[in-house]
Scaffold this motif. Structure first.
Motif, PDB file in Angstrom:
ATOM      1  N   ALA A 108      41.500  34.915  39.004  1.00  0.00           N
ATOM      2  CA  ALA A 108      42.156  34.218  37.898  1.00  0.00           C
ATOM      3  C   ALA A 108      41.554  32.824  37.762  1.00  0.00           C
ATOM      4  CB  ALA A 108      43.657  34.138  38.146  1.00  0.00           C
ATOM      5  N   THR A 109      41.725  32.224  36.596  1.00  0.00           N
ATOM      6  CA  THR A 109      41.141  30.905  36.351  1.00  0.00           C
ATOM      7  C   THR A 109      41.680  29.882  37.336  1.00  0.00           C
ATOM      8  OG1 THR A 109      40.787  29.195  34.668  1.00  0.00           O
ATOM      9  CG2 THR A 109      42.906  30.327  34.631  1.00  0.00           C
ATOM     10  N   ARG A 110      40.789  29.006  37.817  1.00  0.00           N
ATOM     11  CA  ARG A 110      41.140  28.032  38.844  1.00  0.00           C
ATOM     12  C   ARG A 110      40.750  26.632  38.397  1.00  0.00           C
ATOM     13  NH1 ARG A 110      38.825  31.232  44.200  1.00  0.00           N
ATOM     14  NH2 ARG A 110      40.141  33.088  43.964  1.00  0.00           N
ATOM     15  N   ALA A 111      41.574  25.664  38.799  1.00  0.00           N
ATOM     16  CA  ALA A 111      41.320  24.266  38.423  1.00  0.00           C
ATOM     17  C   ALA A 111      40.044  23.733  39.052  1.00  0.00           C
ATOM     18  CB  ALA A 111      42.506  23.396  38.821  1.00  0.00           C
ATOM     19  N   ASP A 112      39.619  24.314  40.200  1.00  0.00           N
ATOM     20  CA  ASP A 112      38.414  23.814  40.869  1.00  0.00           C
ATOM     21  C   ASP A 112      37.128  24.405  40.306  1.00  0.00           C
ATOM     22  OD1 ASP A 112      38.496  26.405  41.813  1.00  0.00           O
ATOM     23  OD2 ASP A 112      38.721  25.859  43.930  1.00  0.00           O
ATOM     24  N   ARG A 123      41.430  42.864  40.203  1.00  0.00           N
ATOM     25  CA  ARG A 123      41.781  41.854  41.205  1.00  0.00           C
ATOM     26  C   ARG A 123      42.196  40.551  40.529  1.00  0.00           C
ATOM     27  NH1 ARG A 123      37.809  39.467  45.547  1.00  0.00           N
ATOM     28  NH2 ARG A 123      38.494  37.556  44.521  1.00  0.00           N
ATOM     29  N   ALA A 124      41.508  40.213  39.434  1.00  0.00           N
ATOM     30  CA  ALA A 124      41.889  39.009  38.688  1.00  0.00           C
ATOM     31  C   ALA A 124      43.304  39.144  38.129  1.00  0.00           C
ATOM     32  CB  ALA A 124      40.884  38.752  37.571  1.00  0.00           C
ATOM     33  N   LEU A 125      43.663  40.327  37.641  1.00  0.00           N
ATOM     34  CA  LEU A 125      45.013  40.547  37.128  1.00  0.00           C
ATOM     35  C   LEU A 125      46.050  40.350  38.231  1.00  0.00           C
ATOM     36  CD1 LEU A 125      44.454  43.724  34.907  1.00  0.00           C
ATOM     37  CD2 LEU A 125      44.858  41.400  34.107  1.00  0.00           C
ATOM     38  N   VAL A 126      45.766  40.892  39.414  1.00  0.00           N
ATOM     39  CA  VAL A 126      46.688  40.741  40.535  1.00  0.00           C
ATOM     40  C   VAL A 126      46.859  39.267  40.887  1.00  0.00           C
ATOM     41  CG1 VAL A 126      46.978  41.188  43.007  1.00  0.00           C
ATOM     42  CG2 VAL A 126      46.277  43.042  41.483  1.00  0.00           C
TER      43      VAL A 126
END
Length: 369
Positions: A194-198, A260-263
């Motif tokens: 999933a999208t991450r701030a880093d 995996r991104a959805l999870v």
């Protein structure tokens, strides 16, 4: 668009000339606007296919602005990575009209020319406006430095990038990737996180036999190399489509990445729901991400991971996984997500529908190759 049936009929007539149509189009375009040639790959086969597919979709959805306009806006945003600017659209329109006139011959009437000109003007205006709006908030592409490469088999690697700025995307969306060794050659990949701030993005890449970009990434990439990433696109596999239902996720091969991104997105942002994840593989070596999946299942009691190996999975590349999935999971009223090889996805979706899963609960996409 004016007289959209005439557009469809004329496009179908032109389509009878097959590959000659996009070959003529690009030859004409590069003749009148040679400065655009470096925007395209040396090998043009895939690009010609994309052109025909895009035109086909545009004329097919000419009477459905609710579907067509979002698609055109997405195209406009995505074309920023090629450094396309407004004046390039004029040359493309000229090449398109010349191509239609050439292949239609006497059937190319003033009325038809007017209709196609009007249609292309709408297409170009929508794409340009979307690109201009996007330019106010996003770069034309993101630079991603390779910070880790993990071989997970002779032909598969997990590649971790750190972007030069955060990218906002929904789990299940894909991005186009360009490697420095193959300028202007882009290939679609779906982040496995999933999208991450880093700005960390992880890709699962299998080297496709006869491919260009994927072997370059798996075998030629080194830490410190910088890739270009285009804007996130697509929405078939995003959680917004599921309406908060419990999920059944079915992955084959590197089709695991969007699942995996959805999870991760559910774990970090919710909403809470039950998730069954089925991972198909030819053999145990194909379960290349089991350690991470085990950790996710241990940390999230709502997640159950079931590997499907060997006889349970059939031949994962071309067999349906619907049978073992339906036997193992309570599926009534749940949303299904499927990603993997084209033949596996097609067979699995067919069998799920045949078992009574309604069309609006089926979300699927072929793993990019």
């Amino acid at each position: 668009m004016s007289d959209s049936q005439a557009l469809r009929d004329s496009f179908a007539l032109v389509g009878k000339s097959g590959d000659e149509v996009p070959r003529y189009f690009y030859s004409y375009l590069f003749l009148i606007a040679p400065e655009v040639r470096p925007m395209f790959p040396v090998a043009m086969g895939a690009q010609r296919d994309r052109l025909v597919a895009a035109l086909g979709r545009i004329v097919a959805e000419a009477d459905d602005p609710d579907r067509l306009l979002p698609y055109l806006r997405q195209l406009g945003r995505d074309h920023r990575k090629f450094q396309v600017v407004a004046q390039h659209y004029e040359a493309v329109g000229q090449a398109l009209l010349a191509t239609l006139a050439y292949f239609l011959g006497e059937a190319w009437t003033p009325e038809l020319q007017h209709g196609w000109t009007e249609a292309y003007t709408l297409v170009a205006r929508t794409m340009v406006e979307a690109a201009e709006d996007d330019a106010r908030v996003n770069p034309p592409w993101w630079n991603g430095e390779v910070v880790q490469i993990e071989p997970r088999g002779f032909d598969l690697a997990v590649i971790t990038l750190r972007l030069d700025r955060p990218m906002a995307y929904r789990a299940g969306q894909s991005v186009m990737v360009e490697t420095p060794t193959l300028p202007s050659t882009w290939r679609s990949f779906t982040p496995a996180n999933a999208t991450r701030a880093d700005g960390i993005v992880e890709f699962h890449v299998r080297a496709v036999d006869g491919g260009l970009v994927s072997p370059a990434l798996v075998y030629g990439l080194r830490r410190g190399d910088v890739l270009r990433l285009g804007a996130p696109v697509g929405g078939r596999l995003t959680l917004q489509a599921s309406g908060g239902r419990d999920l059944v996720l079915i992955a084959g091969g590197t089709g695991l990445a969007p699942m995996r991104a959805l999870v991760e997105e559910i774990a970090w942002r919710g909403p809470a729901r039950g998730v069954d994840l089925f991972v198909g593989a030819r053999d145990a070596r194909g379960l290349y991400d089991q350690q991470v999946l085990r950790q996710l299942a241990e940390a999230n009691p709502w997640l159950r991971v079931t590997p499907l190996v060997g006889t349970d999975a059939g031949t994962v590349d071309n067999r349906s996984l619907a049978g073992p999935v339906l036997r193992a999971a309570h599926w009534h009223g749940r949303s299904f997500y499927v990603c993997g090889s084209p033949s596996m996805v097609s067979a699995t979706v067919r069998d799920l529908a045949g078992a009574g899963v309604s069309h609006d609960l089926l979300h699927f996409e072929e793993d990019a190759r």
